[in-house]
Design a protein around this motif. Structure first.
Motif, PDB file in Angstrom:
ATOM      1  N   GLN A 239       2.502  52.111  17.948  1.00  0.00           N
ATOM      2  CA  GLN A 239       2.314  51.291  16.753  1.00  0.00           C
ATOM      3  C   GLN A 239       2.384  49.806  17.105  1.00  0.00           C
ATOM      4  O   GLN A 239       1.568  49.008  16.648  1.00  0.00           O
ATOM      5  N   ILE A 240       3.361  49.444  17.929  1.00  0.00           N
ATOM      6  CA  ILE A 240       3.527  48.050  18.318  1.00  0.00           C
ATOM      7  C   ILE A 240       2.361  47.568  19.174  1.00  0.00           C
ATOM      8  O   ILE A 240       1.805  46.486  18.968  1.00  0.00           O
ATOM      9  N   ILE A 241       1.973  48.382  20.152  1.00  0.00           N
ATOM     10  CA  ILE A 241       0.870  48.000  21.049  1.00  0.00           C
ATOM     11  C   ILE A 241      -0.419  47.840  20.266  1.00  0.00           C
ATOM     12  O   ILE A 241      -1.182  46.891  20.468  1.00  0.00           O
ATOM     13  N   ALA A 242      -0.682  48.786  19.345  1.00  0.00           N
ATOM     14  CA  ALA A 242      -1.894  48.717  18.525  1.00  0.00           C
ATOM     15  C   ALA A 242      -1.883  47.472  17.652  1.00  0.00           C
ATOM     16  O   ALA A 242      -2.901  46.789  17.489  1.00  0.00           O
ATOM     17  N   ALA A 243      -0.711  47.147  17.094  1.00  0.00           N
ATOM     18  CA  ALA A 243      -0.592  45.969  16.233  1.00  0.00           C
ATOM     19  C   ALA A 243      -0.810  44.685  17.026  1.00  0.00           C
ATOM     20  O   ALA A 243      -1.478  43.758  16.558  1.00  0.00           O
ATOM     21  N   ALA A 244      -0.237  44.630  18.231  1.00  0.00           N
ATOM     22  CA  ALA A 244      -0.398  43.445  19.073  1.00  0.00           C
ATOM     23  C   ALA A 244      -1.855  43.259  19.479  1.00  0.00           C
ATOM     24  O   ALA A 244      -2.386  42.143  19.497  1.00  0.00           O
ATOM     25  N   THR A 245      -2.523  44.359  19.801  1.00  0.00           N
ATOM     26  CA  THR A 245      -3.940  44.312  20.175  1.00  0.00           C
ATOM     27  C   THR A 245      -4.789  43.829  19.005  1.00  0.00           C
ATOM     28  O   THR A 245      -5.673  42.990  19.162  1.00  0.00           O
ATOM     29  N   GLU A 246      -4.497  44.358  17.831  1.00  0.00           N
ATOM     30  CA  GLU A 246      -5.234  43.972  16.625  1.00  0.00           C
ATOM     31  C   GLU A 246      -5.016  42.500  16.304  1.00  0.00           C
ATOM     32  O   GLU A 246      -5.952  41.770  15.958  1.00  0.00           O
ATOM     33  N   LEU A 247      -3.765  42.050  16.445  1.00  0.00           N
ATOM     34  CA  LEU A 247      -3.430  40.662  16.159  1.00  0.00           C
ATOM     35  C   LEU A 247      -4.195  39.718  17.078  1.00  0.00           C
ATOM     36  O   LEU A 247      -4.760  38.713  16.640  1.00  0.00           O
ATOM     37  N   GLY A 248      -4.236  40.043  18.385  1.00  0.00           N
ATOM     38  CA  GLY A 248      -4.962  39.213  19.340  1.00  0.00           C
ATOM     39  C   GLY A 248      -6.447  39.162  19.039  1.00  0.00           C
ATOM     40  O   GLY A 248      -7.086  38.110  19.111  1.00  0.00           O
ATOM     41  N   LYS A 249      -6.992  40.308  18.675  1.00  0.00           N
ATOM     42  CA  LYS A 249      -8.421  40.396  18.370  1.00  0.00           C
ATOM     43  C   LYS A 249      -8.768  39.570  17.139  1.00  0.00           C
ATOM     44  O   LYS A 249      -9.739  38.804  17.140  1.00  0.00           O
ATOM     45  N   ARG A 250      -7.969  39.718  16.090  1.00  0.00           N
ATOM     46  CA  ARG A 250      -8.245  39.017  14.841  1.00  0.00           C
ATOM     47  C   ARG A 250      -8.026  37.513  14.976  1.00  0.00           C
ATOM     48  O   ARG A 250      -8.733  36.706  14.376  1.00  0.00           O
ATOM     49  N   LEU A 251      -7.016  37.127  15.782  1.00  0.00           N
ATOM     50  CA  LEU A 251      -6.767  35.712  16.016  1.00  0.00           C
ATOM     51  C   LEU A 251      -7.945  35.069  16.733  1.00  0.00           C
ATOM     52  O   LEU A 251      -8.380  33.969  16.396  1.00  0.00           O
ATOM     53  N   LYS A 252      -8.487  35.786  17.701  1.00  0.00           N
ATOM     54  CA  LYS A 252      -9.626  35.283  18.455  1.00  0.00           C
ATOM     55  C   LYS A 252     -10.848  35.143  17.555  1.00  0.00           C
ATOM     56  O   LYS A 252     -11.624  34.183  17.668  1.00  0.00           O
ATOM     57  N   GLU A 253     -11.028  36.092  16.644  1.00  0.00           N
ATOM     58  CA  GLU A 253     -12.158  36.039  15.717  1.00  0.00           C
ATOM     59  C   GLU A 253     -12.032  34.863  14.761  1.00  0.00           C
ATOM     60  O   GLU A 253     -13.019  34.220  14.406  1.00  0.00           O
ATOM     61  N   LYS A 254     -10.814  34.578  14.329  1.00  0.00           N
ATOM     62  CA  LYS A 254     -10.596  33.507  13.357  1.00  0.00           C
ATOM     63  C   LYS A 254     -10.850  32.132  13.958  1.00  0.00           C
ATOM     64  O   LYS A 254     -11.466  31.273  13.342  1.00  0.00           O
ATOM     65  N   ILE A 255     -10.308  31.892  15.149  1.00  0.00           N
ATOM     66  CA  ILE A 255     -10.453  30.550  15.718  1.00  0.00           C
ATOM     67  C   ILE A 255     -11.719  30.405  16.565  1.00  0.00           C
ATOM     68  O   ILE A 255     -12.076  29.317  16.971  1.00  0.00           O
ATOM     69  N   LYS A 256     -12.394  31.538  16.803  1.00  0.00           N
ATOM     70  CA  LYS A 256     -13.668  31.534  17.538  1.00  0.00           C
ATOM     71  C   LYS A 256     -13.542  30.758  18.837  1.00  0.00           C
ATOM     72  O   LYS A 256     -14.285  29.823  19.104  1.00  0.00           O
ATOM     73  N   ALA A 257     -12.579  31.138  19.623  1.00  0.00           N
ATOM     74  CA  ALA A 257     -12.349  30.472  20.904  1.00  0.00           C
ATOM     75  C   ALA A 257     -11.992  31.513  21.953  1.00  0.00           C
ATOM     76  O   ALA A 257     -11.739  32.678  21.657  1.00  0.00           O
ATOM     77  N   GLU A 258     -11.957  31.057  23.194  1.00  0.00           N
ATOM     78  CA  GLU A 258     -11.639  31.944  24.315  1.00  0.00           C
ATOM     79  C   GLU A 258     -10.188  31.739  24.740  1.00  0.00           C
ATOM     80  O   GLU A 258      -9.721  30.609  24.863  1.00  0.00           O
ATOM     81  N   PHE A 259      -9.491  32.861  24.930  1.00  0.00           N
ATOM     82  CA  PHE A 259      -8.127  32.800  25.436  1.00  0.00           C
ATOM     83  C   PHE A 259      -8.160  33.000  26.946  1.00  0.00           C
ATOM     84  O   PHE A 259      -8.833  33.901  27.451  1.00  0.00           O
ATOM     85  N   LYS A 260      -7.402  32.186  27.658  1.00  0.00           N
ATOM     86  CA  LYS A 260      -7.341  32.324  29.109  1.00  0.00           C
ATOM     87  C   LYS A 260      -5.881  32.313  29.543  1.00  0.00           C
ATOM     88  O   LYS A 260      -5.096  31.472  29.115  1.00  0.00           O
ATOM     89  N   PHE A 261      -5.515  33.285  30.388  1.00  0.00           N
ATOM     90  CA  PHE A 261      -4.142  33.396  30.874  1.00  0.00           C
ATOM     91  C   PHE A 261      -4.124  33.222  32.395  1.00  0.00           C
ATOM     92  O   PHE A 261      -4.902  33.855  33.110  1.00  0.00           O
ATOM     93  N   GLU A 262      -3.231  32.361  32.860  1.00  0.00           N
ATOM     94  CA  GLU A 262      -3.110  32.117  34.297  1.00  0.00           C
ATOM     95  C   GLU A 262      -1.663  32.344  34.720  1.00  0.00           C
ATOM     96  O   GLU A 262      -0.733  31.862  34.064  1.00  0.00           O
ATOM     97  N   LYS A 263      -1.461  33.083  35.800  1.00  0.00           N
ATOM     98  CA  LYS A 263      -0.117  33.358  36.304  1.00  0.00           C
ATOM     99  C   LYS A 263      -0.016  32.881  37.746  1.00  0.00           C
ATOM    100  O   LYS A 263      -0.841  33.225  38.588  1.00  0.00           O
ATOM    101  N   GLU A 264       1.008  32.082  38.007  1.00  0.00           N
ATOM    102  CA  GLU A 264       1.167  31.476  39.330  1.00  0.00           C
ATOM    103  C   GLU A 264       2.582  31.713  39.854  1.00  0.00           C
ATOM    104  O   GLU A 264       3.563  31.490  39.145  1.00  0.00           O
ATOM    105  N   LEU A 265       2.685  32.190  41.087  1.00  0.00           N
ATOM    106  CA  LEU A 265       3.980  32.383  41.731  1.00  0.00           C
ATOM    107  C   LEU A 265       4.438  31.047  42.309  1.00  0.00           C
ATOM    108  O   LEU A 265       3.757  30.454  43.140  1.00  0.00           O
ATOM    109  N   LEU A 266       5.598  30.579  41.866  1.00  0.00           N
ATOM    110  CA  LEU A 266       6.094  29.271  42.306  1.00  0.00           C
ATOM    111  C   LEU A 266       7.076  29.359  43.458  1.00  0.00           C
ATOM    112  O   LEU A 266       7.330  28.370  44.138  1.00  0.00           O
ATOM    113  N   GLY A 267       7.667  30.541  43.670  1.00  0.00           N
ATOM    114  CA  GLY A 267       8.644  30.673  44.743  1.00  0.00           C
ATOM    115  C   GLY A 267       9.736  31.641  44.350  1.00  0.00           C
ATOM    116  O   GLY A 267       9.578  32.446  43.416  1.00  0.00           O
TER     117      GLY A 267
END
Length: 253
Positions: A95-123
């Motif tokens: 239920q939580i995973i489905a809700a989070a997925t739906e939230l991300g999808k709908r947020l992206k549709e509303k703002i009509k923008a691209e989300f980008k995630f970057e992960k960097e190992l600092l040490g």
């Protein structure tokens, strides 16, 4: 309003807890929140096992609240020790995973923008004596090829226990971390409702469209309540400002 706030808090706690479900351990937690120019420190304890999770939080006034997640039963309990009461909410990981997925999808549709995630190992750094890899995670919103919003979060993840996040730090200076981590099997009674507790009904936690609809209704109700209070105060002020008329003789009644 309380239910809405509670839903947000519990949703955040749930997501944080998912990261360490394969480990058995207990730990003390420290959560430092920066609110304007003020710093609020919330201390607590966590008890984690394969399919159960318990979080205890303490206020400066000594009040204690306990949240128990039973993934095996797909249920969550909120205990209020001072009143010997508890609230129950059915909740599943799906239920939580489905809700989070739906939230991300709908947020992206509303703002009509691209989300980008970057992960960097600092040490590597130690947190509470545990060697961790320090990561920098950057979330960006990109519109028309340009970055319009950026947010950075730092995570310290145990090298040995890769599912254990020891510390998280945010841009505003807020952070949380674990200390006095002890690995081992946790007592079964920690994940049960204590004897003598009675159930206190709570509203159903909703996500997605249902949650938005419920939030809008609550905001309308809150607005109407405030409006009524303002009108009552204005009437009271008018009554106080009305001039007193003195009659120069006694009335026969």
């Amino acid at each position: 309003m309380f239910r809405k706030m509670l839903s947000m808090v519990l949703f955040g706690i749930f997501l944080l807890s998912v990261s360490a479900l394969a480990l058995d351990y207990s730990a003390e937690s420290v959560n430092v929140q920066i609110i304007g120019k003020e710093k609020e420190v919330i201390k607590g304890k966590a008890y984690v096992t394969k399919d159960k999770w318990r979080a205890e939080t303490f206020t400066d006034e000594g009040e204690k609240t306990i949240a128990i997640f039973r993934y095996d039963k797909e249920v969550m309990w909120i205990l209020i020790p001072a009143e010997k009461k508890y609230m129950e909410q059915n909740l599943s990981r799906e239920q939580i995973i489905a809700a989070a997925t739906e939230l991300g999808k709908r947020l992206k549709e509303k703002i009509k923008a691209e989300f980008k995630f970057e992960k960097e190992l600092l040490g590597a750094e130690k947190v509470s004596g545990i060697l961790c890899n320090k990561y920098k995670t950057t979330t960006k919103i990109i519109e028309d090829g340009k970055t319009t919003w950026e947010y950075i979060v730092y995570h310290w993840v145990s090298r040995k226990y890769k599912e254990l996040i020891m510390k998280t730090a945010f841009e505003d200076g807020s952070y949380n971390y674990l200390k006095n981590v002890k690995f081992g099997k946790q007592p079964a009674y920690l994940f049960e409702i204590p004897k003598g507790y009675t159930e206190m009904k709570m509203g159903v936690i909703r996500f997605g469209e249902e949650a938005e609809g419920e939030a809008e209704e609550e905001e309308i109700e809150e607005g109407e309540r405030i409006k009524e209070e303002v009108e009552e105060e204005e009437e009271e002020i008018k009554r106080e400002e009305m001039p007193k008329i003195e009659i120069p003789f006694d009335l026969p009644f």
